[in-house]
Motif scaffolding. Structure first.
Motif, mmCIF file in Angstrom:
data_model
loop_
_atom_site.group_PDB
_atom_site.id
_atom_site.type_symbol
_atom_site.label_atom_id
_atom_site.label_comp_id
_atom_site.label_asym_id
_atom_site.label_seq_id
_atom_site.Cartn_x
_atom_site.Cartn_y
_atom_site.Cartn_z
ATOM 1 N N VAL A 171 0.744 -1.242 0.059
ATOM 2 C CA VAL A 171 -0.005 0.022 -0.172
ATOM 3 C C VAL A 171 0.735 1.161 -0.086
ATOM 4 C CG1 VAL A 171 -1.580 1.478 1.421
ATOM 5 C CG2 VAL A 171 -1.778 -0.955 1.194
ATOM 6 N N ALA A 172 2.138 1.255 0.757
ATOM 7 C CA ALA A 172 2.733 2.477 0.828
ATOM 8 C C ALA A 172 3.724 2.587 -0.374
ATOM 9 C CB ALA A 172 3.858 2.172 2.129
ATOM 10 N N LEU A 173 3.931 1.650 -1.181
ATOM 11 C CA LEU A 173 4.633 1.605 -2.365
ATOM 12 C C LEU A 173 3.493 2.375 -3.502
ATOM 13 C CD1 LEU A 173 6.769 -1.499 -2.772
ATOM 14 C CD2 LEU A 173 7.536 0.683 -2.413
ATOM 15 N N GLY A 174 2.227 1.577 -3.529
ATOM 16 C CA GLY A 174 1.232 2.394 -4.213
ATOM 17 C C GLY A 174 1.232 3.829 -3.910
ATOM 18 N N ASP A 175 1.107 4.262 -2.814
ATOM 19 C CA ASP A 175 0.960 5.884 -2.383
ATOM 20 C C ASP A 175 2.201 6.227 -3.030
ATOM 21 O OD1 ASP A 175 -1.316 5.418 -1.040
ATOM 22 O OD2 ASP A 175 -0.140 4.972 0.887
ATOM 23 N N LEU A 176 3.292 5.901 -2.921
ATOM 24 C CA LEU A 176 4.461 6.419 -3.531
ATOM 25 C C LEU A 176 4.489 6.502 -5.226
ATOM 26 C CD1 LEU A 176 7.334 7.306 -2.428
ATOM 27 C CD2 LEU A 176 8.278 5.236 -3.025
ATOM 28 N N PHE A 177 3.975 5.758 -5.716
ATOM 29 C CA PHE A 177 3.573 5.682 -7.148
ATOM 30 C C PHE A 177 2.668 6.754 -7.531
ATOM 31 C CE2 PHE A 177 1.644 3.638 -10.791
ATOM 32 C CZ PHE A 177 2.137 4.157 -11.769
ATOM 33 N N ALA A 178 1.693 6.945 -6.694
ATOM 34 C CA ALA A 178 0.468 8.041 -6.985
ATOM 35 C C ALA A 178 1.159 9.304 -6.802
ATOM 36 C CB ALA A 178 -0.506 7.692 -5.872
ATOM 37 N N VAL A 179 2.117 9.451 -5.542
ATOM 38 C CA VAL A 179 2.812 10.779 -5.451
ATOM 39 C C VAL A 179 3.618 11.194 -6.747
ATOM 40 C CG1 VAL A 179 4.536 11.933 -4.284
ATOM 41 C CG2 VAL A 179 2.917 10.529 -2.947
ATOM 42 N N PHE A 180 4.329 10.182 -7.225
ATOM 43 C CA PHE A 180 5.220 10.242 -8.417
ATOM 44 C C PHE A 180 4.062 10.563 -9.754
ATOM 45 C CE2 PHE A 180 6.457 8.304 -12.546
ATOM 46 C CZ PHE A 180 7.727 9.181 -12.953
ATOM 47 N N ALA A 181 3.033 10.201 -9.968
ATOM 48 C CA ALA A 181 2.241 10.284 -11.095
ATOM 49 C C ALA A 181 1.629 11.702 -10.636
ATOM 50 C CB ALA A 181 1.098 9.127 -11.227
ATOM 51 N N GLY A 182 1.209 11.951 -9.530
ATOM 52 C CA GLY A 182 0.573 13.488 -9.492
ATOM 53 C C GLY A 182 1.891 14.559 -9.588
ATOM 54 N N ALA A 183 2.980 14.348 -9.205
ATOM 55 C CA ALA A 183 4.046 15.214 -9.378
ATOM 56 C C ALA A 183 4.253 15.641 -10.925
ATOM 57 C CB ALA A 183 5.447 14.820 -8.668
ATOM 58 N N ARG A 184 4.076 14.354 -11.611
ATOM 59 C CA ARG A 184 4.155 14.545 -13.097
ATOM 60 C C ARG A 184 3.236 15.388 -13.686
ATOM 61 N NH1 ARG A 184 4.205 9.662 -17.761
ATOM 62 N NH2 ARG A 184 4.750 10.967 -19.310
ATOM 63 N N ASP B 101 -4.175 22.085 -8.203
ATOM 64 C CA ASP B 101 -4.580 22.307 -6.728
ATOM 65 C C ASP B 101 -5.016 21.110 -6.143
ATOM 66 O OD1 ASP B 101 -3.744 24.952 -6.648
ATOM 67 O OD2 ASP B 101 -5.722 25.799 -6.831
ATOM 68 N N ALA B 102 -5.873 20.495 -6.929
ATOM 69 C CA ALA B 102 -6.539 19.216 -6.419
ATOM 70 C C ALA B 102 -5.322 18.026 -6.326
ATOM 71 C CB ALA B 102 -7.704 18.731 -7.298
ATOM 72 N N VAL B 103 -4.552 18.024 -7.431
ATOM 73 C CA VAL B 103 -3.489 17.133 -7.512
ATOM 74 C C VAL B 103 -2.646 17.162 -6.419
ATOM 75 C CG1 VAL B 103 -1.531 16.132 -8.763
ATOM 76 C CG2 VAL B 103 -3.855 16.418 -9.817
ATOM 77 N N ALA B 104 -1.944 18.440 -6.163
ATOM 78 C CA ALA B 104 -1.232 18.709 -4.904
ATOM 79 C C ALA B 104 -1.968 18.176 -3.667
ATOM 80 C CB ALA B 104 -1.110 20.317 -4.895
ATOM 81 N N GLN B 105 -3.147 18.415 -3.237
ATOM 82 C CA GLN B 105 -3.823 18.058 -2.188
ATOM 83 C C GLN B 105 -3.808 16.648 -2.141
ATOM 84 O OE1 GLN B 105 -7.510 20.148 -2.592
ATOM 85 N NE2 GLN B 105 -6.585 21.921 -1.567
ATOM 86 N N TYR B 106 -4.331 15.956 -3.435
ATOM 87 C CA TYR B 106 -3.992 14.407 -3.527
ATOM 88 C C TYR B 106 -2.704 14.013 -2.982
ATOM 89 C CZ TYR B 106 -7.956 11.389 -5.104
ATOM 90 O OH TYR B 106 -8.981 10.795 -5.127
ATOM 91 N N MET B 107 -1.620 14.476 -3.739
ATOM 92 C CA MET B 107 -0.294 14.084 -2.987
ATOM 93 C C MET B 107 -0.173 14.138 -1.503
ATOM 94 S SD MET B 107 1.638 16.144 -6.368
ATOM 95 C CE MET B 107 3.454 15.700 -5.621
ATOM 96 N N ALA B 108 -0.554 15.210 -1.015
ATOM 97 C CA ALA B 108 -0.381 15.219 0.264
ATOM 98 C C ALA B 108 -1.145 14.259 1.110
ATOM 99 C CB ALA B 108 -0.817 16.535 0.854
ATOM 100 N N ALA B 109 -2.329 13.906 0.622
ATOM 101 C CA ALA B 109 -3.242 12.886 1.116
ATOM 102 C C ALA B 109 -2.388 11.515 1.059
ATOM 103 C CB ALA B 109 -4.503 12.759 0.552
#
Length: 237
Positions: A35-48, A192-200
């Protein structure tokens, strides 16, 4: 035998205290790591996505094809998160229930409700923001080592507080970020929404790590407590 005929607060158990499965703990920890790795992948995709949108003027800084690919990757990350979260949640609740059952044998006077609430507490609306935490605190107290020389052990519950605080806050903030992302109509709102999603997602990653630490500490305490008197020694594996 009635309760009045047996005044021992913690009697010997006919079959000993059930073992705490190291295999189940390892499986729960592994799924939390996934789950943590999935979150990390989502942060990477959001940052892109965030980097492909200009922060000041809110326009795409890359061709539409590249932006579409970034959105597709972000959607894939979200699907992977959902796919890993469900089995992890199910296995964690199973572990939570078994730990409640075992710790209840160690110190039945610590609990206000039966073991079944260790499952029901997670699915009752609104109550699921509080009851699992109360059960976790009771399990933590029940697993505290027996007194030495009449001096009680004082075990801090900060691992429980840290895990639950991160879990609840990440869940609530994630829902808020999801609603902002779904309602976004302009690129600025998407950014803005993606930035908030990355924080979550970062909060959820931290909650997964805290859950592993909580589970390992609680299991270790429970096994140590079970190896002490006045219980019959069980096969602790």
């Amino acid at each position: 035998m009635s309760a009045s005929n047996d005044l021992r607060p913690r009697p010997l158990l006919p079959a000993g205290v059930p073992r705490s499965s190291r295999g189940l703990l390892a499986a729960v920890s592994a799924l939390l790591a996934v789950v943590a790795l999935g979150d990390l992948f989502a942060v990477f995709a959001g940052a892109r996505i965030h980097m492909l949108i200009d922060g000041d003027d809110a326009f795409a800084t890359a061709p539409q094809q590249e932006l579409d690919a970034a959105y597709s990757l972000y959607e894939t990350a979200g699907n992977l998160q959902a796919m890993t979260y469900v089995p992890c949640a199910v296995l964690f609740v199973i572990w939570f229930f078994l730990m409640r059952r075992n710790t209840g044998l160690l110190a039945p006077d610590r609990f206000r409700n039966g073991p079944g609430w260790a499952i029901a507490a997670w699915v009752i609306p609104l109550a699921n923001f509080w009851m699992p935490y109360r059960i976790a605190v009771d399990m933590w107290g029940a697993s505290t080592p027996l007194p030495d020389d009449d001096e009680p052990h004082r075990t801090s519950i900060w691992p429980v507080n840290l895990w639950w605080g991160l879990f609840v806050f990440s869940a609530l903030f994630g829902r808020y970020a999801a609603s902002r992302y779904d309602d976004a109509e302009t690129l600025a709102q998407v950014q803005d929404a993606v930035a908030q999603y990355m924080a979550a997602d970062i909060l959820d990653l931290a909650a997964a790590a805290a859950a592993v630490y909580f589970a390992v500490r609680l299991t270790t305490m429970q096994r140590l407590k079970a190896s002490q008197g006045p219980y019959r020694k069980a096969d602790l594996g």
